[in-house]
Design an enzyme around this catalytic site. Structure first.
Site, PDB file in Angstrom:
ATOM      1  N   THR A  93       0.870  -1.182   0.000  1.00  0.00           N
ATOM      2  CA  THR A  93       0.000   0.000   0.000  1.00  0.00           C
ATOM      3  C   THR A  93       0.903   1.227   0.000  1.00  0.00           C
ATOM      4  OG1 THR A  93      -1.666  -1.192   1.265  1.00  0.00           O
ATOM      5  CG2 THR A  93      -1.866   1.204   1.190  1.00  0.00           C
ATOM      6  N   LYS A 168      -7.430   1.771  -2.929  1.00  0.00           N
ATOM      7  CA  LYS A 168      -6.987   1.262  -1.617  1.00  0.00           C
ATOM      8  C   LYS A 168      -7.079   2.375  -0.565  1.00  0.00           C
ATOM      9  CE  LYS A 168      -4.845  -1.317   1.462  1.00  0.00           C
ATOM     10  NZ  LYS A 168      -5.029  -2.654   1.953  1.00  0.00           N
ATOM     11  N   LYS A 236       1.014   4.943   8.090  1.00  0.00           N
ATOM     12  CA  LYS A 236       1.538   5.273   6.747  1.00  0.00           C
ATOM     13  C   LYS A 236       0.379   5.401   5.752  1.00  0.00           C
ATOM     14  CE  LYS A 236       2.371   1.703   4.539  1.00  0.00           C
ATOM     15  NZ  LYS A 236       1.583   0.782   3.747  1.00  0.00           N
TER      16      LYS A 236
HETATM   17  P1  NAP Z   1       5.489  -6.681   7.249  1.00  0.00           P
HETATM   18  O1  NAP Z   1       5.067  -7.969   7.841  1.00  0.00           O
HETATM   19  O2  NAP Z   1       6.081  -5.648   8.155  1.00  0.00           O
HETATM   20  O3  NAP Z   1       6.540  -7.010   6.073  1.00  0.00           O
HETATM   21  C1  NAP Z   1       7.190  -5.993   5.375  1.00  0.00           C
HETATM   22  C2  NAP Z   1       8.060  -6.612   4.295  1.00  0.00           C
HETATM   23  O4  NAP Z   1       8.689  -5.552   3.540  1.00  0.00           O
HETATM   24  C3  NAP Z   1       9.198  -7.475   4.859  1.00  0.00           C
HETATM   25  O5  NAP Z   1       9.413  -8.565   3.985  1.00  0.00           O
HETATM   26  C4  NAP Z   1      10.380  -6.507   4.812  1.00  0.00           C
HETATM   27  O6  NAP Z   1      11.634  -7.139   4.778  1.00  0.00           O
HETATM   28  C5  NAP Z   1      10.098  -5.789   3.513  1.00  0.00           C
HETATM   29  N1  NAP Z   1      10.790  -4.504   3.403  1.00  0.00           N
HETATM   30  C6  NAP Z   1      10.603  -3.408   4.158  1.00  0.00           C
HETATM   31  N2  NAP Z   1      11.416  -2.412   3.747  1.00  0.00           N
HETATM   32  C7  NAP Z   1      12.129  -2.909   2.698  1.00  0.00           C
HETATM   33  C8  NAP Z   1      13.124  -2.366   1.847  1.00  0.00           C
HETATM   34  N3  NAP Z   1      13.551  -1.106   1.986  1.00  0.00           N
HETATM   35  N4  NAP Z   1      13.627  -3.140   0.872  1.00  0.00           N
HETATM   36  C9  NAP Z   1      13.197  -4.422   0.737  1.00  0.00           C
HETATM   37  N5  NAP Z   1      12.258  -4.993   1.498  1.00  0.00           N
HETATM   38  C10 NAP Z   1      11.729  -4.238   2.483  1.00  0.00           C
HETATM   39  O7  NAP Z   1       4.298  -5.954   6.499  1.00  0.00           O
HETATM   40  P2  NAP Z   1       2.982  -6.589   5.830  1.00  0.00           P
HETATM   41  O8  NAP Z   1       1.892  -6.610   6.849  1.00  0.00           O
HETATM   42  O9  NAP Z   1       3.344  -7.825   5.085  1.00  0.00           O
HETATM   43  O10 NAP Z   1       2.599  -5.427   4.809  1.00  0.00           O
HETATM   44  C11 NAP Z   1       3.290  -5.263   3.567  1.00  0.00           C
HETATM   45  C12 NAP Z   1       2.520  -4.249   2.729  1.00  0.00           C
HETATM   46  O11 NAP Z   1       1.192  -4.729   2.505  1.00  0.00           O
HETATM   47  C13 NAP Z   1       2.388  -2.870   3.394  1.00  0.00           C
HETATM   48  O12 NAP Z   1       2.452  -1.857   2.415  1.00  0.00           O
HETATM   49  C14 NAP Z   1       0.996  -2.937   4.021  1.00  0.00           C
HETATM   50  O13 NAP Z   1       0.448  -1.645   4.176  1.00  0.00           O
HETATM   51  C15 NAP Z   1       0.254  -3.776   2.982  1.00  0.00           C
HETATM   52  N6  NAP Z   1      -0.928  -4.520   3.498  1.00  0.00           N
HETATM   53  C16 NAP Z   1      -0.865  -5.176   4.714  1.00  0.00           C
HETATM   54  C17 NAP Z   1      -1.997  -5.873   5.158  1.00  0.00           C
HETATM   55  C18 NAP Z   1      -2.008  -6.623   6.482  1.00  0.00           C
HETATM   56  O14 NAP Z   1      -3.110  -6.966   6.953  1.00  0.00           O
HETATM   57  N7  NAP Z   1      -0.857  -6.901   7.094  1.00  0.00           N
HETATM   58  C19 NAP Z   1      -3.158  -5.905   4.375  1.00  0.00           C
HETATM   59  C20 NAP Z   1      -3.161  -5.259   3.145  1.00  0.00           C
HETATM   60  C21 NAP Z   1      -2.040  -4.570   2.713  1.00  0.00           C
HETATM   61  P3  NAP Z   1      12.347  -7.630   6.150  1.00  0.00           P
HETATM   62  O15 NAP Z   1      11.809  -8.994   6.425  1.00  0.00           O
HETATM   63  O16 NAP Z   1      13.782  -7.624   5.827  1.00  0.00           O
HETATM   64  O17 NAP Z   1      11.997  -6.629   7.229  1.00  0.00           O
END
Ligand code: NAP
Length: 289
Positions: A93, A168, A236
């Site tokens: 997102t 979104k 964010k």
């Molecule tokens: P998360 O569990 O915190 O995972 C974040 C991922 O991004 C990790 O694999 C992290 O790598 C990677 N990352 C962060 N900064 C990076 C960089 N500079 N370069 C390369 N990789 C990087 O987050 P999430 O919940 O999966 O969410 C991911 C995205 O989906 C976000 O934009 C969020 O808003 C969106 N989203 C989340 C949900 C939900 O319910 N969780 C639902 C819909 C959409 P590391 O493992 O090395 O930290």
């Protein structure tokens, strides 16, 4: 079709598993290499040494990283391996403008970019029932469809690049209002001495039922906010919504109300908890003296 997944967090890892079940997962890459190695060992796919080699080997890349600058860093890292047969579907997102910037950076290589943010939470990612809001060329979406179908129950083409992220943002504004209402109402119910588990079940079956109360109600009342969508990630999203609203010449009073409360949760050390942690603060509306 060979699919690569970049970003194996709470969303990306279960998406990769569903692509594996569909027979499409070829490679994974994660900033912290241990997650990629574990998923490769689990599924038999390749843990790519860098995004460049993953891009070179794949027809579709699905990215799911934290925020705008993270996605642009991933795109820059993919670029040397990008090719005319490649489609990057970004499920993070981010702002619509950032999606357009990503598309522009990839365009010279002939790689198509689709902004494909998702809704449905980690449960939706695990079950492969996400709702995909897609922006970009219809032809590229058609080519990427088998990969997106493996992670979702619905794919909706909203228009050009950026329109998926704009949709979104609409979704997140609704989630902000629902989160505020549900946590406030449950704090009220708790103050009246009601059995909150019964409240969650009975309202979920009626007109006030919604995804958030049904999936997070029972856990938030126990301060069990380990699983789900991190509060700092929702902040964010809401900052993106406010910036887009300002650019459109308007305001979002619900978002303006709730955002300081989420920031307070981060200040109090709950930024990595699911955003249902807002219930922690809402209880304070009914002090016990
Ligand atoms: P998360 O569990 O915190 O995972 C974040 C991922 O991004 C990790 O694999 C992290 O790598 C990677 N990352 C962060 N900064 C990076 C960089 N500079 N370069 C390369 N990789 C990087 O987050 P999430 O919940 O999966 O969410 C991911 C995205 O989906 C976000 O934009 C969020 O808003 C969106 N989203 C989340 C949900 C939900 O319910 N969780 C639902 C819909 C959409 P590391 O493992 O090395 O930290």
């Amino acid at each position: 079709m060979k699919v690569g997944v970049v970003g194996l967090g709470a969303m990306g890892a279960p998406m990769a598993r569903n692509l594996h079940r569909a027979g499409l997962l070829a490679q994974v890459w994660n900033r912290s290499a241990d997650k990629a190695q574990a998923l490769a060992a689990e599924t038999g796919c390749i843990a790519a040494p860098d995004p460049e080699s993953l891009a070179r080997a794949c027809a579709v890349v699905i990215s799911c990283v934290s925020a705008d600058q993270d996605l642009l860093a991933v795109v820059d890292a993919l670029l040397p391996g990008a090719h005319a047969g490649l489609i990057v579907c970004d499920c993070s997102t981010i702002a619509a403008d950032t999606a357009r910037e990503a598309a522009q950076r990839l365009a010279a290589t002939g790689t198509a970019f689709l902004d494909t943010p998702v809704s449905g939470g980690v449960e939706g990612a695990q079950k492969g029932t996400l709702s995909v809001m897609a922006g970009g060329e219809a032809a590229a979406l058609d080519r990427a469809r088998p990969a997106l179908e493996a992670i979702s129950a619905r794919i909706t083409h909203m228009g050009p690049v950026g329109s998926g992220q704009a949709t979104k943002a609409v979704n997140q504004i609704m989630c902000a209002g629902i989160g505020l209402a549900v946590t406030e109402a449950l704090a009220f119910g708790g103050a009246l001495g009601l059995d909150l588990d019964k409240v969650v079940d009975v309202v979920s079956a009626g007109a006030a039922g919604n995804w958030f109360v049904e999936k997070r109600g029972h856990t938030m009342i126990r301060d069990d906010n380990a699983v789900g969508f991190k509060t700092r990630l929702l902040i964010k999203d809401l900052e993106i919504c406010l910036a887009m609203a300002r650019a459109a010449g308007g305001r979002l009073p619900t978002v303006e109300t709730v955002l300081p409360q989420y920031r307070r949760l981060v200040d109090e050390g709950f930024g990595d908890e699911d955003h249902s942690a807002l219930f922690r603060l809402q209880r304070g509306l009914f002090p016990k003296d």
